[in-house]
Structures are given as C-alpha cells and as structure tokens.
Design a protein around this motif. Structure first.
Motif, PDB file in Angstrom:
ATOM      1  N   GLY A  18       0.855  -0.945   0.011  1.00 54.02           N
ATOM      2  CA  GLY A  18       0.346  -0.336   0.032  1.00 54.02           C
ATOM      3  C   GLY A  18       0.773   1.296  -0.390  1.00 54.02           C
ATOM      4  O   GLY A  18       0.424   2.319  -0.550  1.00 54.02           O
ATOM      5  N   ARG A 298       0.356  -9.327   1.041  1.00 54.95           N
ATOM      6  CA  ARG A 298       1.192  -9.982   1.893  1.00 54.95           C
ATOM      7  C   ARG A 298       1.255 -11.199   2.506  1.00 54.95           C
ATOM      8  O   ARG A 298       0.358 -10.675   3.250  1.00 54.95           O
ATOM      9  CB  ARG A 298       1.888  -8.797   2.154  1.00 54.95           C
ATOM     10  CG  ARG A 298       2.827  -7.353   1.342  1.00 54.95           C
ATOM     11  CD  ARG A 298       3.635  -6.654   2.290  1.00 54.95           C
ATOM     12  NE  ARG A 298       3.038  -5.889   3.147  1.00 54.95           N
ATOM     13  CZ  ARG A 298       2.628  -5.708   4.162  1.00 54.95           C
ATOM     14  NH1 ARG A 298       3.952  -6.970   5.120  1.00 54.95           N
ATOM     15  NH2 ARG A 298       2.081  -5.564   5.487  1.00 54.95           N
ATOM     16  N   TYR A 362     -10.304  -9.391  -8.075  1.00 54.03           N
ATOM     17  CA  TYR A 362     -11.026  -8.205  -7.391  1.00 54.03           C
ATOM     18  C   TYR A 362     -12.310  -7.621  -8.277  1.00 54.03           C
ATOM     19  O   TYR A 362     -13.446  -7.287  -8.118  1.00 54.03           O
ATOM     20  CB  TYR A 362     -10.508  -6.474  -7.297  1.00 54.03           C
ATOM     21  CG  TYR A 362      -9.226  -6.214  -6.336  1.00 54.03           C
ATOM     22  CD1 TYR A 362      -9.788  -6.659  -4.980  1.00 54.03           C
ATOM     23  CD2 TYR A 362      -8.346  -5.981  -6.673  1.00 54.03           C
ATOM     24  CE1 TYR A 362      -8.766  -6.350  -4.476  1.00 54.03           C
ATOM     25  CE2 TYR A 362      -7.137  -5.758  -5.618  1.00 54.03           C
ATOM     26  CZ  TYR A 362      -7.088  -5.825  -4.791  1.00 54.03           C
ATOM     27  OH  TYR A 362      -6.604  -5.558  -3.941  1.00 54.03           O
ATOM     28  N   THR A 380      -6.433  -2.438   0.531  1.00 55.72           N
ATOM     29  CA  THR A 380      -7.487  -3.589  -0.011  1.00 55.72           C
ATOM     30  C   THR A 380      -8.614  -3.587  -0.709  1.00 55.72           C
ATOM     31  O   THR A 380      -9.161  -4.243  -1.039  1.00 55.72           O
ATOM     32  CB  THR A 380      -6.658  -5.573   0.320  1.00 55.72           C
ATOM     33  OG1 THR A 380      -5.091  -4.925   0.068  1.00 55.72           O
ATOM     34  CG2 THR A 380      -7.327  -5.899  -0.425  1.00 55.72           C
TER      35      THR A 380
HETATM   36  P1  ADP Z   1       0.171  -3.765   2.597  1.00 58.91           P
HETATM   37  O1  ADP Z   1       0.694  -2.184   2.330  1.00 58.91           O
HETATM   38  O2  ADP Z   1       0.108  -3.694   4.130  1.00 58.91           O
HETATM   39  O3  ADP Z   1       0.070  -4.607   1.923  1.00 58.91           O
HETATM   40  P2  ADP Z   1      -2.799  -2.871   1.686  1.00 58.91           P
HETATM   41  O4  ADP Z   1      -4.147  -3.525   1.370  1.00 58.91           O
HETATM   42  O5  ADP Z   1      -2.454  -1.414   1.953  1.00 58.91           O
HETATM   43  O6  ADP Z   1      -1.875  -3.789   2.456  1.00 58.91           O
HETATM   44  O7  ADP Z   1      -2.229  -2.504  -0.126  1.00 58.91           O
HETATM   45  C1  ADP Z   1      -2.137  -3.762  -0.689  1.00 58.91           C
HETATM   46  C2  ADP Z   1      -2.480  -3.479  -2.095  1.00 58.91           C
HETATM   47  O8  ADP Z   1      -0.888  -4.559  -2.345  1.00 58.91           O
HETATM   48  C3  ADP Z   1      -3.102  -3.439  -2.418  1.00 58.91           C
HETATM   49  O9  ADP Z   1      -3.226  -2.898  -3.829  1.00 58.91           O
HETATM   50  C4  ADP Z   1      -3.259  -5.028  -3.424  1.00 58.91           C
HETATM   51  O10 ADP Z   1      -4.010  -5.228  -4.137  1.00 58.91           O
HETATM   52  C5  ADP Z   1      -1.805  -5.418  -3.789  1.00 58.91           C
HETATM   53  N1  ADP Z   1      -1.085  -6.938  -3.721  1.00 58.91           N
HETATM   54  C6  ADP Z   1      -0.701  -7.235  -2.791  1.00 58.91           C
HETATM   55  N2  ADP Z   1      -0.506  -8.557  -3.142  1.00 58.91           N
HETATM   56  C7  ADP Z   1      -0.696  -8.804  -4.004  1.00 58.91           C
HETATM   57  C8  ADP Z   1      -0.034  -9.625  -4.412  1.00 58.91           C
HETATM   58  N3  ADP Z   1       0.650 -10.734  -4.914  1.00 58.91           N
HETATM   59  N4  ADP Z   1      -0.225  -9.472  -6.738  1.00 58.91           N
HETATM   60  C9  ADP Z   1      -0.918  -7.807  -6.283  1.00 58.91           C
HETATM   61  N5  ADP Z   1      -1.167  -7.201  -5.747  1.00 58.91           N
HETATM   62  C10 ADP Z   1      -0.816  -7.373  -4.488  1.00 58.91           C
END
Ligand code: ADP
Length: 484
Positions: A18, A298, A362, A380
């Motif tokens: 994020g 993640r 999504y 997310t």
């Molecule tokens: P964090 O910053 O703690 O990882 P957030 O929910 O704030 O969690 O943001 C996560 C972002 O990363 C979102 O845009 C989500 O769609 C993206 N994301 C997480 N894992 C993946 C993945 N394996 N592939 C693509 N996008 C991902």
C-alpha cells in the motif's frame, strides 16, 4: 506551498504494498489542490530504466563520517508528477526494493540525505518535508539535528507518516552513525529505539500521521504501540490519523483495461461474466451459485493468512471455492500452497506478485478475506469494494474505519468480525455465505460498497491542513528559540 516527499515506493514504478499506492497517488491529489510537490524515490535496481524518459539533473555529494559519496539525481515527469530518482553506490548495490536490514539501512539513509542535498543543489527550498516510514525518517532526523544553524532548512517543517509501526528500521543503527546522525535521547523512548530510524523520526518530526484514525488511536496502547506507546502518548497532540484514499481513475472497473468485461454499479450484471471467466481461467467450477472467496495479500503474519486458512477449513462441506494470490513469508507461502494442494477441487493458490491478476480477482471474486491482526489502513478492502468484491474484515485500524458490517442494520458494505471470540471469523464467513445465497441482498451490499467515496480529495485537504499545522509548530519553535 512546497512539499518535498520522500519514500521507498511509488506505484507503478516500485510497489510492494500500500505504501507504493499511496505515494503514487497522493501527490496527484495534492498537486490538483495547488501544492508544489516533488517526489523522491531511490533508483531501485528493479526499476526498468529503458522505459523511462530521464534527464540527469545533478550530481550531489553525501557526507559520511570518513568522506563522502556521490549521488546522481535523475528527473522526470512521470504521468504528470514531478519525480526525482536517486542513484548511487548504496542503492545500486542492493537488488530488490528491500533486501537485508543492514544494506537497507545504508541504502535508505544515503537516499534520504541525498534527497536533501538535491533540494539544496537546485535551490528549491521546501516548506515541508513529508517522509514516509522508517526508510526516509533519517531525513527528518537530519533536519532536526541540523536545521537550526542552516538558513536553507531553518524554516522547513517535517511531517512523518507511519504506514506500519513495527517496521522501525532495526539494522540501520550503524548506517545512521556512518552518515553522522546522532541517537535521539528522548526519555519517552526505550534505549533500543533511540538508535532506530522510525522511533527517532517519531520523536523529532514536527507532526506525525498514521494512515487511519483508528490506527492512530490503537498505537497509543501497548498492544499496538510496539514499545513506542509512551512516546506516542506523550506526543499525542501531534499525532493524527488521515485515512488513505484510492485513485478512482486508476481503480475503476468501468474502464480497467485488464478486465475481460467492464462494469459499474448500474451494470453489475456484467460483472458475472468476469466471474465466469476468472473461474474458468483458473480451473474452478464456473457455477456462479458457488461463492468464490479471495485473498490478495502480502503473506505476512500481520495479515492473518494462517487464520484465514483455518477458518476456510472450518467451513467443511459447505459450498465455496477460493483463490489466493500473494507472496511473502516462505512459511505462509508453503501453508497457502499446501492448502490449495489438499483442496484441489476448490482452492487455487498463486504465489506471485501480479497486479493485473489482482485486478481480475477483485472484479471476479464474490468476497475477499482480510483478517489482519492489525491494519494501519489497508487499501485492499477499498479496492475490493470499488470492484464489487465484498470484504470480510477484522475490526482493526483502517478496516474498521472503512467497512460497515451488513449485519448491523442490513445497510452495510461488508462483514466485520472481532478476535475476542475465537469463532467470530468463521461464523462471519458463514453469515456472508448465507447472505450470498440471496442475490438481491448481495447485490445491495455490492452496490453500497461501489458507491463509497474513497477518493483522495478529503485526505489530501487534511494533509494540507496538517502541513500548515506542522509549519506553525516549527514557526513557534523558531520564535521560542529567538527569545532564548
Ligand atoms: P499492505 O500495504 O500492508 O501490503 P494494503 O492493503 O494497504 O496492504 O495494500 C496492498 C496493495 O498491494 C493492494 O493494492 C493490493 O492489491 C496489492 N497486492 C498485495 N499482494 C499482491 C499480489 N500478490 N499481487 C498483486 N497485488 C498485490
């Protein structure tokens, strides 16, 4: 107002989570409100240089205890944002965006200080330094330790945004010392924290923000404060929660080019085609009466992935299927992959980072599980709602601030559970599955989620107010010191 924004990530050039999204999107919103903003990013090895239209702006020297090192600054206009990329030995030595704690300590301290030297070299004097997380906290600390006698930086105020408190930059202690930063002796900090970049930044920034109001409250208590609750409570009047936004143009199911079928709130029926395509493309049953539960994350202890797998196992013979997309902790990666292997008829797991596939999930899955143990903001769930994918979230941090539980008065946008009761997560998924069976009600939840306004406008306004407050705080200090 001139704002110098420093960060480790910037979507889409460099994104792990994020933080990348926020740094990629917030500057647009600030710029449209008249802020003169310059964004600095390390020139990570992983950034594809051949795709960028770069001009070399400057060479600066970054002093350290024994001599100094060269940094090259490249400037570019990246999709109408003024972006500066910093290159130099400590940055090129490291392979990914993040590597081991010691190399990262050197990389990000060097980067933070090089950005300040670059602003000086161009004569562009910022009113506010906006740093993000531990990686760029060294700039805040440098400012505090040096601005008094420096006419260029004297009036510059600092604002530090915390995206994830437990990541404090342990391992960077030697790097801070190498680049001449002194430990911060604040009685409210435990000893270990006086040498780590994030706590040092939190103690010295003119203003501190976290990325949601609830998380700002939570970190005042030991359960979420990770040893810094004393400092945070002591500086409470300078700690504000500002909810992250999402860029409604970048995240728009009606125009998203990665989708097989576009849709909006009024054409929600079209979404079903994307759902069928997704199921078929990953080899799951295309029977749309079987809910497709997703996880995009993640794979980290924070995110409660283990709890999600446990809850899904608890659903037993109920009708459901699941798709998991994530990378991270090898133990959790293995756990997720094994879960899919032992449920071949209804679970698929993809261990990779894949932005396009994430968008397709999504747009095609029915629900998304976000059972975070803590969640500073979380994008997310906001993206999911925008794409009609109903979130099932833990009641913490930004999840609590953005998702309304359907069960409260049947007007909600998702399902919210707590961890006080061990079974609440499982029961909440079961409730969601039950409501899913009623198409009309389910569409209501989807539509309300899609109608939520998570755009950056309000948050950007709030940042501007806080920049002004940080400036006032700095001006107050200057006045006080002139009276001494
Ligand atoms: P964090 O910053 O703690 O990882 P957030 O929910 O704030 O969690 O943001 C996560 C972002 O990363 C979102 O845009 C989500 O769609 C993206 N994301 C997480 N894992 C993946 C993945 N394996 N592939 C693509 N996008 C991902």
């Amino acid at each position: 107002m001139r704002v110098l924004l420093l960060a480790a990530e910037f979507a889409p050039l460099a994104k792990v989570g994020g933080l990348g999204d926020v740094v990629g999107e917030l500057p647009f919103a600030l710029k449209s409100l008249g802020v003169d903003i310059r964004v600095y990013l390390p020139f990570h090895q992983s950034i594809d240089r051949s795709q960028l239209d770069l001009s070399e702006e400057d060479q600066v020297r970054v002093p350290n205890r024994s001599s100094d090192q060269a940094a090259t600054i490249y400037r570019m206009n990246f999709e109408s944002r003024d972006l500066f990329l910093i290159d130099g030995d400590p940055i090129t030595k490291v392979e990914g965006i993040y590597s081991d704690p010691i190399s990262d300590g050197h990389k990000f301290t060097f980067f933070s200080l090089a950005a300040l030297r670059s602003a000086e070299a161009t004569g562009w004097k910022p009113d506010v330094l906006h740093a993000h997380d531990w990686h760029t906290s060294p700039a805040v600390v440098w400012l505090e330790q040096n601005r008094e006698g420096d006419p260029f930086w004297r009036a510059t105020a600092s604002l530090l945004t915390v995206h994830n408190l437990p990541y404090m930059g342990a391992g960077a202690e030697d790097a801070l010392d190498y680049y001449g930063l002194e430990p911060v002796h604040d009685y409210r900090l435990p000893d270990w924290a006086q040498h780590q970049p994030l706590p040092m930044g939190l103690a010295t920034a003119d203003w501190v923000t976290t990325v949601s109001p609830t998380y700002a409250k939570e970190i005042h208590a030991p359960a979420y404060g990770h040893g810094l609750e004393g400092l945070i409570t002591g500086r409470s009047d300078r700690v504000t929660g500002v909810l992250n936004g999402i860029d409604l143009t970048r995240w728009n199911p009606n125009t998203d080019k990665t989708l097989q079928v576009n849709f909006n709130r009024k054409t929600l029926v079209e979404r079903l085609k994307g759902g069928t395509w997704l199921r078929e493309s990953i080899g799951l049953s295309s029977d749309l009466r079987i809910p497709l539960i997703s996880i995009i994350s993640r794979l980290d202890y924070q995110k409660g992935i283990d709890l999600a797998l446990e809850a899904l196992s608890g659903l037993g013979s109920q009708s459901w299927q699941a798709v998991i997309l994530g990378t991270g902790d090898p133990v959790l990666e293995r756990m997720a992959a094994e879960f899919a292997e032992s449920n071949p008829d209804r679970v698929r797991c993809f261990i990779r980072f894949d932005s396009q596939f994430a968008r397709q999930i999504y747009a095609g899955a029915d629900m998304i599980l976000i059972p975070s143990r803590y969640e500073p903001c979380g994008l997310t769930q906001m993206i999911a709602m925008r794409y009609g994918c109903v979130p099932i979230v833990a009641t913490t941090g930004g999840l609590k601030d953005t998702v309304i539980d359907y069960r409260e008065d049947m007007k909600g946008t998702g399902f919210v559970f707590g961890y006080d009761d061990e079974l609440d997560f499982l029961l909440t998924i079961q409730d969601a599955l039950a409501v899913f069976g009623d198409r009309r009600r389910w569409r209501g939840i989807q539509k309300r989620g899609m109608a939520m306004d998570f755009s950056w406008g309000k948050s950007a306004q709030r940042y501007i107010q806080l920049y002004e407050q940080a400036q006032r705080a700095r001006a107050g200090e200057l006045k006080a010191s002139s009276l001494d």
